[in-house]
Design an enzyme around this catalytic site. Sequence first.
Site, PDB file in Angstrom:
ATOM      1  CG  HIS B 101     -63.062  39.617  38.926  1.00 21.70           C
ATOM      2  ND1 HIS B 101     -63.833  40.665  39.052  1.00 21.70           N
ATOM      3  CD2 HIS B 101     -62.802  38.914  39.563  1.00 21.70           C
ATOM      4  CE1 HIS B 101     -63.521  40.849  39.235  1.00 21.70           C
ATOM      5  NE2 HIS B 101     -62.873  39.918  40.590  1.00 21.70           N
ATOM      6  CG  ASP B 103     -66.387  39.789  35.680  1.00 23.62           C
ATOM      7  OD1 ASP B 103     -64.810  39.387  36.325  1.00 23.62           O
ATOM      8  OD2 ASP B 103     -67.883  38.911  36.425  1.00 23.62           O
ATOM      9  CG  ASP B 134     -64.885  42.040  43.551  1.00 27.25           C
ATOM     10  OD1 ASP B 134     -63.694  41.440  43.358  1.00 27.25           O
ATOM     11  OD2 ASP B 134     -65.933  41.195  43.951  1.00 27.25           O
ATOM     12  CD  GLU B 168     -64.587  36.694  40.650  1.00 21.50           C
ATOM     13  OE1 GLU B 168     -64.573  35.018  42.186  1.00 21.50           O
ATOM     14  OE2 GLU B 168     -65.327  37.487  40.906  1.00 21.50           O
ATOM     15  CD  GLU B 169     -67.673  39.892  41.157  1.00 18.64           C
ATOM     16  OE1 GLU B 169     -67.804  38.399  41.702  1.00 18.64           O
ATOM     17  OE2 GLU B 169     -66.697  40.498  41.459  1.00 18.64           O
ATOM     18  CD  GLU B 192     -60.618  38.622  43.001  1.00 18.78           C
ATOM     19  OE1 GLU B 192     -61.500  39.435  43.824  1.00 18.78           O
ATOM     20  OE2 GLU B 192     -61.590  37.703  42.566  1.00 18.78           O
ATOM     21  CG  HIS B 392     -70.075  41.999  45.862  1.00 22.32           C
ATOM     22  ND1 HIS B 392     -70.929  40.649  45.142  1.00 22.32           N
ATOM     23  CD2 HIS B 392     -68.373  41.302  45.037  1.00 22.32           C
ATOM     24  CE1 HIS B 392     -69.775  40.117  44.860  1.00 22.32           C
ATOM     25  NE2 HIS B 392     -68.816  40.342  44.502  1.00 22.32           N
TER      26      HIS B 392
END
Lengths: 421, 421
Positions: B101, B103, B134, B168-169, B192, B392
Amino acid sequence: MTEIKEQINQWLAENRERGIQLLRDLVQARSTQGMERNVQELVIVELKRMGLEVDVWEPDGKELARSPYFASSRSEFTGSPNVVGVLKGSGEGRSIILNGHIDVVPEGDLDKWDAYPYSGKIIDGKMYGRGTTDMKGGNVSLLLAIQAIQALGVQLKGDIIFQSVIEEESGGAGTLATILRGYKADAALIPEPTNMKIFPKQQGSMWFRIHVKGQSAHGGTRYEGVSAIEKSMTVVEHILQLEKVRNERVTDPLYENIPIPFPINMGKISGGDWPSSVADLVQIEGRMGVSPEETLDEAKEEMEKWIDRLKEIDPWFETHPPILEWFGARWLPGAIDIEHELMQTLSSNYKDVLKEEPIIEASPWGTDGGLLTNVGNTPSVVFGPGVTEMAHFSNEYIELDKVFIVAEIIALTLLDWCEIE
Amino acid sequence: MTEIKEQINQWLAENRERGIQLLRDLVQARSTQGMERNVQELVIVELKRMGLEVDVWEPDGKELARSPYFASSRSEFTGSPNVVGVLKGSGEGRSIILNGHIDVVPEGDLDKWDAYPYSGKIIDGKMYGRGTTDMKGGNVSLLLAIQAIQALGVQLKGDIIFQSVIEEESGGAGTLATILRGYKADAALIPEPTNMKIFPKQQGSMWFRIHVKGQSAHGGTRYEGVSAIEKSMTVVEHILQLEKVRNERVTDPLYENIPIPFPINMGKISGGDWPSSVADLVQIEGRMGVSPEETLDEAKEEMEKWIDRLKEIDPWFETHPPILEWFGARWLPGAIDIEHELMQTLSSNYKDVLKEEPIIEASPWGTDGGLLTNVGNTPSVVFGPGVTEMAHFSNEYIELDKVFIVAEIIALTLLDWCEIE
């Protein structure tokens, strides 16, 4: 004296419509914090019509801020005048302060009201609207009581000092300003909504905020963090334990029918900022009830020491102590001797008018009586026509009959207290 | 084959600076939800330079909304294209989806970052920035792996389908759109941030919100109300009990080192609106971990029944049942057979490159592999260079060496899986 009593009763009956109209006018003038000028203008007109000496001033925020008793969410009072009207006595008798706040709490969610909150609409003998019960109804009782006495054409010995104050709902800066301006008396009466019970004692209170710490982590590995939400549960339980300990000490029979004389209410909680993260901070906000037998500082100290003991329950709190702060509004507790002559006069006139014994209880909330007693040296009784349960809620109302009954009891009490020349 | 391995290793060493520059470019193009177009333009340029068949489209919100697997905070994807690049095989071999991903989650509080979150600054072999770990670092591993194979000048039998997806998030709408567009393969690999562990199983998860009711009252008479804050403590404890029950059922040895394989995280709480009122509503928001052995609906049902049992603990909940709702993001669990040939090939190449056994574990979080497996019928392995703990968080970084090691392992795996003509 029997004749005087009848005259007062009759005058109130004859002036019922005028009294109701006055209350409606006051209710329709929305007077939430910062918006009190309009309603005070109506009070000023009424006091001038009555021929009282009228004193109007905007409290000085800087002067107030120097007082250790000042608590308010604002520091400026432009547009929010206090109003005092004095009916001078001949000088020999006992004086009295009749204190009522004119500010109202916000109306809240309009959808929860059946009608516009400032309509002053009457249904089945009840007037509806924000401030009817808390406490414009009580203020009108005061004004009617004075007017009924004036209608007798007699001269009193003691002064009657009528105060229409701002800011009671936010910590009492209005009444504090009257004290700093020099107003004091031999006693005070405050017609807050007691549902015609007589309150010689008033609970003080203070607001607190507790910051409970955790440690953030992803929710999928939440065992790598420490949940501030779970830790805050320990804090809530611990504080409820303090409430228990504090209330077990209460022996005064005035509180014997009250399940928790001095509650610690945790009213607000918030914490965490993402469903799938471990919350690293929770804030709890509450109100600590304070007994008339203790000072605010003593109560604060007890809470601080109690919170400190959390580390004995959970070592997490040793390394991450919760932070306790005192913020926002506070109300001093107040008490008048239950044998005080104003208590006796008021009780006796209550019996005379209603043919039954008054209920004498301790108040579960604070009023400006705490400031009048502790700062102004003016012992205060709380007795009014409104109903506690309606205060601050939607569809607030007052039973109009009670406004007039309380006016009658207060008028008779004033005659006894201040004495006819 | 030894020669090919050496060539791949050498190509990656020779193209290290270019790879780092590509990662920096991707990191510098901030790609939070709704802002993905800029970074996808860079991906498109790279894929075209590589000579892949490139497919670019903005997912159709209306079409997605018809899928029961759709979960997103938005319904419109204008400005947020998906990008797929295909390296066609000769047609005989096994195909693979390489899914990453593009995003990133918001950078959060800027004060918590030591440098601008989109700088791509390198210190001591680590590149810093939102999305490094990530999972743009993983995406670059994929692109380098394909490029290293292309540099060999060989023809593969199976297709390599590289996917740079959005969303994805926020629940996987980007990958769902690739499936609805018809992309599928014999297996998938998603880099990931596993810190180079191999994850054959991925935890699913769903967000929930519980409304806990109380009854309002003034804090001074709090015994006249019912505190939603105290009631919410019962709810939190009850749900932690459910977490215990659910995790006691787990017997799979893949989870034996995980303290709580499928946590129920209560990450957010809020309730009450005034310190001196009794709170009449508390909302708790959380994330329920879902095992690959169950469906989302089964997990939902278990939670619903469990919440219903609160009335057995406290009769208050009989008359005032908490309301449970499922909202926001959700991720399907995913699993590939631990003996699946892609698992074996990947493990064996890991050993070849790193001279040690790979760690094979279950993932504590969901990925788009849940959708690929359950909806796209494409069994998926998760294996990437980033570090879970950094995802994150502020000061997110990736160790650059790992980007290249993972690229090498993936390149060798692709050769084994898709086979050289």
